[in-house]
Design a protein around this motif. Structure first.
Motif, PDB file in Angstrom:
ATOM      1  N   LEU A 262       0.846  -1.193   0.000  1.00  0.00           N
ATOM      2  CA  LEU A 262       0.000   0.000   0.000  1.00  0.00           C
ATOM      3  C   LEU A 262       0.886   1.249   0.000  1.00  0.00           C
ATOM      4  CD1 LEU A 262      -3.077   0.608   0.174  1.00  0.00           C
ATOM      5  CD2 LEU A 262      -2.791   0.856   2.637  1.00  0.00           C
ATOM      6  N   PRO A 263       1.232   1.737  -1.203  1.00  0.00           N
ATOM      7  CA  PRO A 263       2.181   2.861  -1.273  1.00  0.00           C
ATOM      8  C   PRO A 263       1.629   4.114  -0.600  1.00  0.00           C
ATOM      9  CG  PRO A 263       1.929   1.807  -3.412  1.00  0.00           C
ATOM     10  CD  PRO A 263       0.834   1.267  -2.533  1.00  0.00           C
ATOM     11  N   VAL A 264       2.395   4.661   0.355  1.00  0.00           N
ATOM     12  CA  VAL A 264       1.954   5.890   1.023  1.00  0.00           C
ATOM     13  C   VAL A 264       2.668   7.104   0.438  1.00  0.00           C
ATOM     14  CG1 VAL A 264       3.609   5.718   2.956  1.00  0.00           C
ATOM     15  CG2 VAL A 264       1.494   6.978   3.258  1.00  0.00           C
ATOM     16  N   GLN A 265       3.897   6.939   0.019  1.00  0.00           N
ATOM     17  CA  GLN A 265       4.757   7.940  -0.649  1.00  0.00           C
ATOM     18  C   GLN A 265       5.301   9.017   0.281  1.00  0.00           C
ATOM     19  OE1 GLN A 265       5.624   6.810  -3.277  1.00  0.00           O
ATOM     20  NE2 GLN A 265       3.982   5.960  -4.510  1.00  0.00           N
ATOM     21  N   ALA A 266       4.521   9.551   1.230  1.00  0.00           N
ATOM     22  CA  ALA A 266       5.022  10.602   2.124  1.00  0.00           C
ATOM     23  C   ALA A 266       4.140  10.651   3.366  1.00  0.00           C
ATOM     24  CB  ALA A 266       5.011  11.955   1.415  1.00  0.00           C
ATOM     25  N   GLY A 267       4.641  11.328   4.407  1.00  0.00           N
ATOM     26  CA  GLY A 267       3.885  11.367   5.660  1.00  0.00           C
ATOM     27  C   GLY A 267       3.353  12.743   6.020  1.00  0.00           C
ATOM     28  N   ALA A 268       3.692  13.774   5.235  1.00  0.00           N
ATOM     29  CA  ALA A 268       3.211  15.127   5.542  1.00  0.00           C
ATOM     30  C   ALA A 268       2.029  15.458   4.628  1.00  0.00           C
ATOM     31  CB  ALA A 268       4.329  16.148   5.331  1.00  0.00           C
ATOM     32  N   ASP A 269       0.941  15.934   5.205  1.00  0.00           N
ATOM     33  CA  ASP A 269      -0.260  16.221   4.410  1.00  0.00           C
ATOM     34  C   ASP A 269       0.013  17.232   3.294  1.00  0.00           C
ATOM     35  OD1 ASP A 269      -1.619  14.461   5.947  1.00  0.00           O
ATOM     36  OD2 ASP A 269      -2.581  15.963   7.233  1.00  0.00           O
ATOM     37  N   SER A 301       3.614  -3.577   3.201  1.00  0.00           N
ATOM     38  CA  SER A 301       4.789  -2.957   2.575  1.00  0.00           C
ATOM     39  C   SER A 301       4.320  -1.675   1.892  1.00  0.00           C
ATOM     40  CB  SER A 301       5.456  -3.913   1.591  1.00  0.00           C
ATOM     41  OG  SER A 301       4.533  -4.348   0.627  1.00  0.00           O
ATOM     42  N   THR A 302       5.287  -0.835   1.559  1.00  0.00           N
ATOM     43  CA  THR A 302       4.916   0.474   1.002  1.00  0.00           C
ATOM     44  C   THR A 302       5.985   1.003   0.059  1.00  0.00           C
ATOM     45  OG1 THR A 302       3.921   2.585   1.663  1.00  0.00           O
ATOM     46  CG2 THR A 302       5.977   1.978   2.755  1.00  0.00           C
ATOM     47  N   ASP A 303       5.660   2.091  -0.642  1.00  0.00           N
ATOM     48  CA  ASP A 303       6.642   2.852  -1.429  1.00  0.00           C
ATOM     49  C   ASP A 303       6.763   4.230  -0.802  1.00  0.00           C
ATOM     50  OD1 ASP A 303       6.814   0.820  -3.306  1.00  0.00           O
ATOM     51  OD2 ASP A 303       5.345   1.729  -4.661  1.00  0.00           O
ATOM     52  N   LEU A 304       7.975   4.759  -0.783  1.00  0.00           N
ATOM     53  CA  LEU A 304       8.206   6.093  -0.209  1.00  0.00           C
ATOM     54  C   LEU A 304       9.119   6.892  -1.129  1.00  0.00           C
ATOM     55  CD1 LEU A 304       8.914   4.673   3.309  1.00  0.00           C
ATOM     56  CD2 LEU A 304       7.136   6.371   2.892  1.00  0.00           C
ATOM     57  N   ARG A 324       6.838   4.774  11.525  1.00  0.00           N
ATOM     58  CA  ARG A 324       6.810   4.126  12.855  1.00  0.00           C
ATOM     59  C   ARG A 324       5.381   3.755  13.221  1.00  0.00           C
ATOM     60  NH1 ARG A 324      10.013   8.686  14.046  1.00  0.00           N
ATOM     61  NH2 ARG A 324      12.233   8.187  13.889  1.00  0.00           N
ATOM     62  N   ALA A 325       4.455   4.674  12.961  1.00  0.00           N
ATOM     63  CA  ALA A 325       3.054   4.427  13.344  1.00  0.00           C
ATOM     64  C   ALA A 325       2.464   3.268  12.544  1.00  0.00           C
ATOM     65  CB  ALA A 325       2.231   5.696  13.130  1.00  0.00           C
ATOM     66  N   ALA A 326       2.800   3.182  11.257  1.00  0.00           N
ATOM     67  CA  ALA A 326       2.237   2.103  10.424  1.00  0.00           C
ATOM     68  C   ALA A 326       2.963   0.788  10.690  1.00  0.00           C
ATOM     69  CB  ALA A 326       2.348   2.475   8.952  1.00  0.00           C
ATOM     70  N   GLY A 327       4.222   0.871  11.146  1.00  0.00           N
ATOM     71  CA  GLY A 327       5.014  -0.335  11.410  1.00  0.00           C
ATOM     72  C   GLY A 327       5.194  -1.170  10.148  1.00  0.00           C
ATOM     73  N   PHE A 328       5.668  -0.529   9.080  1.00  0.00           N
ATOM     74  CA  PHE A 328       5.820  -1.255   7.810  1.00  0.00           C
ATOM     75  C   PHE A 328       6.787  -2.428   7.966  1.00  0.00           C
ATOM     76  CE2 PHE A 328       4.814   3.085   6.065  1.00  0.00           C
ATOM     77  CZ  PHE A 328       3.547   2.735   5.613  1.00  0.00           C
ATOM     78  N   ASN A 368      15.123  -0.452   8.008  1.00  0.00           N
ATOM     79  CA  ASN A 368      15.876  -1.683   8.348  1.00  0.00           C
ATOM     80  C   ASN A 368      15.552  -2.115   9.768  1.00  0.00           C
ATOM     81  OD1 ASN A 368      16.989  -1.723   5.852  1.00  0.00           O
ATOM     82  ND2 ASN A 368      18.973  -0.858   6.479  1.00  0.00           N
ATOM     83  N   GLU A 369      15.453  -1.115  10.648  1.00  0.00           N
ATOM     84  CA  GLU A 369      15.120  -1.408  12.053  1.00  0.00           C
ATOM     85  C   GLU A 369      13.701  -2.008  12.146  1.00  0.00           C
ATOM     86  OE1 GLU A 369      14.563   1.702  15.407  1.00  0.00           O
ATOM     87  OE2 GLU A 369      16.426   2.167  14.371  1.00  0.00           O
ATOM     88  N   LEU A 370      12.748  -1.388  11.428  1.00  0.00           N
ATOM     89  CA  LEU A 370      11.353  -1.873  11.483  1.00  0.00           C
ATOM     90  C   LEU A 370      11.250  -3.287  10.900  1.00  0.00           C
ATOM     91  CD1 LEU A 370       9.417   1.348  10.295  1.00  0.00           C
ATOM     92  CD2 LEU A 370       9.520   0.435  12.617  1.00  0.00           C
ATOM     93  N   THR A 371      11.982  -3.517   9.794  1.00  0.00           N
ATOM     94  CA  THR A 371      11.924  -4.841   9.156  1.00  0.00           C
ATOM     95  C   THR A 371      12.508  -5.895  10.089  1.00  0.00           C
ATOM     96  OG1 THR A 371      12.113  -3.816   6.989  1.00  0.00           O
ATOM     97  CG2 THR A 371      12.597  -6.161   7.101  1.00  0.00           C
TER      98      THR A 371
END
Ligand code: SF4
Length: 450
Positions: A262-269, A301-304, A324-328, A368-371
């Motif tokens: 689910l690609p999110v691409q960025a975290g700032a509105d 998983s996502t694209d950023l 961090r919030a999504a915990g990809f 890498n840490e989240l994975t």
């Protein structure tokens, strides 16, 4: 008879859609050409290209240059470039490479037999027409040793994200008729197939414009009903089009794997708005929460993209917060690269390259840490694995994939290739897991699971 011996070599760049398109090229040309793994033997050499980043485009041009000596040695060789770069560059590619015979766009694939015939008479030609109707093809032949398949269910995209070249090079959305897809998957399962990945630029908007309207979730249900289908996956999804109906399909349809890209691409509105993504960070995270509630075992998983025009340090930090919030479980991350025709390429506030590089390194360190954390949570668990081949790290080991998409390497008999079996996860690594094979308890012979 002589014609059937002509050899086709295809070099593929880019995403799964391009891999599937290369298979389609081979299928369409099969009456006249057989695939060869050796480019030196080819009578027809096709390059299937990707335009999503400038780097991939540069690679294609450099490959074209390196093929001059081959073409000099074998002047009868037909050299063609297809796919997104071909669609974008058209005539310019013929001018760039005088040894090139044929340029065909993303829909030119369907007209390949005629194009190749004309190219073989010495004509240099370009076909980059984008038509509204895309023909369906005769039933695909599946070989019995094939256990995974990619099935394209739609082409094109209507979304016009401001960084993306896809709507320009692949045209508007077009969904294939559901029955044609069901038939294709049924034929694959009858030939012994186990796992199907449905492909489209934005699969969850599947169904718009069909004579019999069918939602993407309804299509998944029809496929899930086919006896013998073990695993069903799909890519790629747009968060805005992720319906509640689809979210609830996870955990309910037995074949549907517990993994979503689910690609999110960025975290700032502010940046999401400039990207024209059609959702906010909070809306994205609310869908993630619904997914995790509907299916607690879900892997995401996502694209950023880092360094999108106008991205400040504060915007970038919001991307890290969202990760961090999504915990990809996994992320594919890239530096923003301006693409021709796209709106963002003309935005005045481009981010300097050094800042993009530095942000990408920080983002990848966090991922890498989240994975690794997500991998560590699997240690000690027994899971189903589809054995895909030899491990890259050790030819003594097998490599397979969990339903949640992580790669597991383990020791086991080679006869397990293409089978579903079980492993206990013993070690977590940054890019893979290590496991111990759990042989079927009831019998000493190899047995697949129901
Ligand atoms: S939805 Fe995907 S394919 Fe369509 S324009 Fe946006 S990024 Fe490109």
């Amino acid at each position: 008879m002589v014609e059937a011996q002509r050899k086709l070599y295809i070099r593929t760049f880019g995403c799964q859609m391009n891999v599937a398109d290369s298979e389609l090229m081979a299928q369409i040309l099969a009456p006249e050409y057989v695939l060869t793994p050796a480019s030196e033997d080819a009578d027809l050499y096709l390059i299937n290209t990707c335009a999503i980043r400038r780097k991939s485009e540069e690679k294609v041009k450099s490959l074209l240059g390196s093929l001059r000596p081959l073409k000099r040695r074998r002047p009868q060789l037909i050299l063609g470039v297809g796919g997104c770069v071909a669609q974008q560059e058209g005539e310019r590619l013929l001018a760039f490479a005088p040894h090139l015979n044929l340029v065909f766009g993303t829909q030119g694939i369907y007209r390949l037999p005629d194009l190749v015939r004309r190219a073989s008479t010495g004509e240099r030609l370009v076909d980059v027409a984008l038509k509204r109707e895309i023909p369906d093809l005769p039933q695909r032949h599946w070989s019995s040793d094939r256990f995974q398949a990619m099935v394209t269910i739609m082409r094109g995209c209507n979304n016009f994200c401001t960084f993306c070249v896809v709507p320009y090079v692949r045209g508007r959305e077009h969904s294939r008729e559901p029955q044609a897809i069901v038939n294709e998957v049924a034929a694959f399962i009858n030939a012994g197939g186990k796992e199907v990945t449905l492909l489209g630029q934005n699969v969850n908007s599947y169904g718009r414009g069909l004579s019999e309207p069918v939602t993407f979730t309804e299509l998944l249900q029809r496929l899930d009903d086919l006896p013998g289908l073990q695993r069903l996956r799909f890519a790629t999804s747009h968060p805005r089009d992720l319906s509640t109906e689809l979210i609830h399909a996870f955990g309910q349809l037995p074949a549907l794997c517990e993994h979503l890209h689910l690609p999110v691409q960025a975290g700032a509105d502010r940046i999401l708005k400039r990207m024209n993504r059609g959702y906010t960070a909070a809306e994205y995270l609310a869908k993630v929460a619904m997914l995790r509630q509907a299916c607690p075992d879900m892997a995401l998983s996502t694209d950023l993209i880092v360094g999108f025009p106008g991205e400040t340090e504060a915007d970038f930090n919001q991307t890290l917060d969202l990760m961090r919030a999504a915990g990809f479980d996994q992320a594919f991350s890239f530096k923003y690269s301006p693409r021709p025709q796209t709106r963002a390429a003309a935005f005045p506030d481009q981010v300097p390259e050094a800042a993009k590089t530095e942000r990408l390194m920080r983002l990848q360190a966090l991922q890498n840490e989240l994975t690794l954390n997500s991998h560590a949570r699997l240690v000690g668990q027994e899971r189903e694995v589809l054995v895909e081949g030899q491990s890259k790290r050790s030819p003594e080991e097998l490599s397979g994939r969990l339903r949640t998409n992580q790669v597991v390497n383990f020791s086991g008999p080679r006869e397990l290739l293409g089978c579903l079996t079980r492993v206990t996860i013993t070690e977590a690594h940054p890019h893979s897991l290590k496991g111990r094979w759990v042989p079927p308890a009831s019998t000493s012979s190899m047995q697949e699971e129901d």
